[in-house]
Design an enzyme around this catalytic site. Structure first.
Site, mmCIF file in Angstrom:
data_model
loop_
_atom_site.group_PDB
_atom_site.id
_atom_site.type_symbol
_atom_site.label_atom_id
_atom_site.label_comp_id
_atom_site.label_asym_id
_atom_site.label_seq_id
_atom_site.Cartn_x
_atom_site.Cartn_y
_atom_site.Cartn_z
ATOM 1 C CE LYS A 33 -0.258 -0.342 5.128
ATOM 2 N NZ LYS A 33 -0.975 -0.817 6.096
ATOM 3 N NE ARG A 128 -6.440 0.817 11.438
ATOM 4 C CZ ARG A 128 -5.447 0.589 10.880
ATOM 5 N NH1 ARG A 128 -4.368 1.494 10.713
ATOM 6 N NH2 ARG A 128 -4.908 -0.593 10.496
ATOM 7 C CE1 TYR A 253 15.019 30.875 6.089
ATOM 8 C CE2 TYR A 253 15.200 28.231 5.626
ATOM 9 C CZ TYR A 253 15.129 29.624 5.228
ATOM 10 O OH TYR A 253 14.716 29.827 4.030
HETATM 11 C C1 LIG Z 1 -0.357 -1.810 6.852
HETATM 12 C C2 LIG Z 1 -1.099 -3.178 7.185
HETATM 13 C C3 LIG Z 1 -0.167 -4.383 7.413
HETATM 14 C C4 LIG Z 1 1.395 -4.269 7.304
HETATM 15 O O1 LIG Z 1 1.820 -3.994 8.487
HETATM 16 P P1 LIG Z 1 3.494 -3.511 8.867
HETATM 17 O O2 LIG Z 1 3.362 -3.146 10.240
HETATM 18 O O3 LIG Z 1 4.020 -2.705 8.015
HETATM 19 O O4 LIG Z 1 4.168 -5.031 8.690
HETATM 20 C C5 LIG Z 1 -0.805 -5.356 7.616
HETATM 21 N N1 LIG Z 1 -2.217 -5.562 7.778
HETATM 22 C C6 LIG Z 1 -2.826 -4.248 7.751
HETATM 23 C C7 LIG Z 1 -4.490 -4.397 7.887
HETATM 24 C C8 LIG Z 1 -2.246 -3.144 7.586
HETATM 25 O O5 LIG Z 1 -3.245 -1.828 7.334
#
Ligand SMILES: *Cc1c(COP(=O)(O)O)cnc(C)c1O
Length: 358
Positions: A33, A128, A253
């Site tokens: 993703k 979530r 800065y």
């Molecule tokens: C992003 C995600 C993962 C991968 O998590 P990592 O901590 O990057 O291994 C797995 N399952 C879900 C539902 C996620 O949203």
């Protein structure tokens, strides 16, 4: 002159092997993703042909993979939200997480051309996405009796606190999930990278490694090297100027850093406009000629400054590593009050990407 992100495809494949070794009885969804955590969606999908399947967050990411010719199973971790997305999932044969009643209503009200593979997502404590335990039974019954849903509905959950070995939440989540998986007798998926690395009981039929594929550790206080992983992204740039300042000169800065003695200061072509975190404080290490050199003053949009007192030989044009090979991204993330995930995802469009195979 600006930074380059070297993407080591052999390291990526190596890390997938490492995940397979740690979870030998699980099949793997390589999680790609968010543009493969900033590493390039198609590049990573094509490099990881050894992964059983792929996972993305959104339908449009899955469609992009299919349109590029990827034929492996693709799971959409958030599922669909509109009729168009449902139809796309069906037409492109994307697997979907079903995590709320609105998705069940869409399935009920809108017949689709080809049935889709569904993962019923149970909220065991992450709070979530997912059905609350009391609502799981009804969702399970619906999915198992609807013509739009392929046979063998599967179940999944997501860990909230797998990064912390001392947190009791993971044990509680497992307990909650097991009650359902024992009754439903279907394929299950729990483990993210933290589960694969640290929680043997989460390594069920399918695991979902993300961050570990890119060589970083999700575990608190650890780096990818500690887990036997190799960094995939190395962010490099060069020194574009060196100046000598006298004791008391403010640097950058707001003059937030003041030279404690007469000294040389380098300017490196990398800043928050490239995705280097602006919150990285003075003292954050940058790798120059194999040595860690402290960043000084505020990170600006295109540049940052280095204290060259330990580097009398340094010259304009010298290469520096901002994170990656020789300098774990986790170290920079910790200094900047964030995690390696965010650094990787934050690398911007103007950074040049180069694939390497070590
Ligand atoms: C992003 C995600 C993962 C991968 O998590 P990592 O901590 O990057 O291994 C797995 N399952 C879900 C539902 C996620 O949203």
């Amino acid at each position: 002159m600006g930074p380059t992100a070297l993407i080591d495809l052999s390291a990526l494949r190596f890390n997938l092997q490492r995940a397979a070794q740690l979870a030998p009885n699980s099949r793997l969804y390589a999680v790609i993703k968010a543009n493969a955590y900033g590493h390039g969606l198609l590049r990573v999908a094509r490099a990881l042909t050894a992964a059983d399947a792929l996972a993305v967050a959104r339908v449009e990411e899955g469609v992009q993979l299919r349109q590029a010719g990827v034929t492996r199973p693709i799971l959409v971790l958030e599922g669909f939200f509109t009729i168009d997305e449902l139809e796309a999932a069906s037409c492109y044969q994307l697997e979907v997480a079903i995590q709320q009643p609105e998705q069940i209503k869409l399935l009920r009200d809108h017949p689709i051309s080809q049935p889709i593979t569904c993962w019923l997502k149970i909220d065991t404590g992450m709070h979530r996405l997912g059905f609350q335990p009391d609502d799981v039974e009804a969702a399970w019954a619906f999915l198992n009796n609807h013509s739009s849903v392929s046979k063998e509905v599967r179940v999944m959950t997501h860990l909230s606190s797998g990064d912390d070995l001392s947190d009791p939440a993971t044990g509680q989540q497992l307990g909650c999930f097991q009650a359902f998986s024992e009754r439903f007798k279907t394929a299950t998926s729990i483990a993210n990278s933290a589960g694969i690395i640290a929680w043997p009981d989460t390594r069920t039929d399918w695991a979902r490694p993300g961050i570990m594929l890119y060589g970083a550790s999700p575990m608190l206080g650890r780096t990818g090297l500690d887990e036997g992983l190799k960094p995939v992204m190395t962010l490099k740039s060069r020194i574009i100027a060196i100046n000598r300042f006298s004791k008391g000169s403010p640097i950058g800065y707001s003059g937030s850093w003041v030279c404690p003695e007469d000294m040389r200061v380098a300017v490196v072509a990398a800043g928050y406009g490239d995705g280097y975190p602006r919150h990285a404080p003075s003292g954050t290490p940058v790798l120059l000629n194999q040595q860690q050199v402290p960043l000084i003053g505020r990170v600006s949009m295109d540049m940052l400054n280095l204290d060259l007192r330990s580097q009398p030989e340094a010259q304009v044009g010298d290469e520096v590593t901002l994170w990656g090979e020789g300098l774990p991204a986790e170290l920079i993330a910790e200094q900047a009050g964030t995690i390696a995930y965010e650094l990787f995802c934050g690398v911007t469009q103007r950074v040049e990407f180069q694939e390497i195979a070590s």
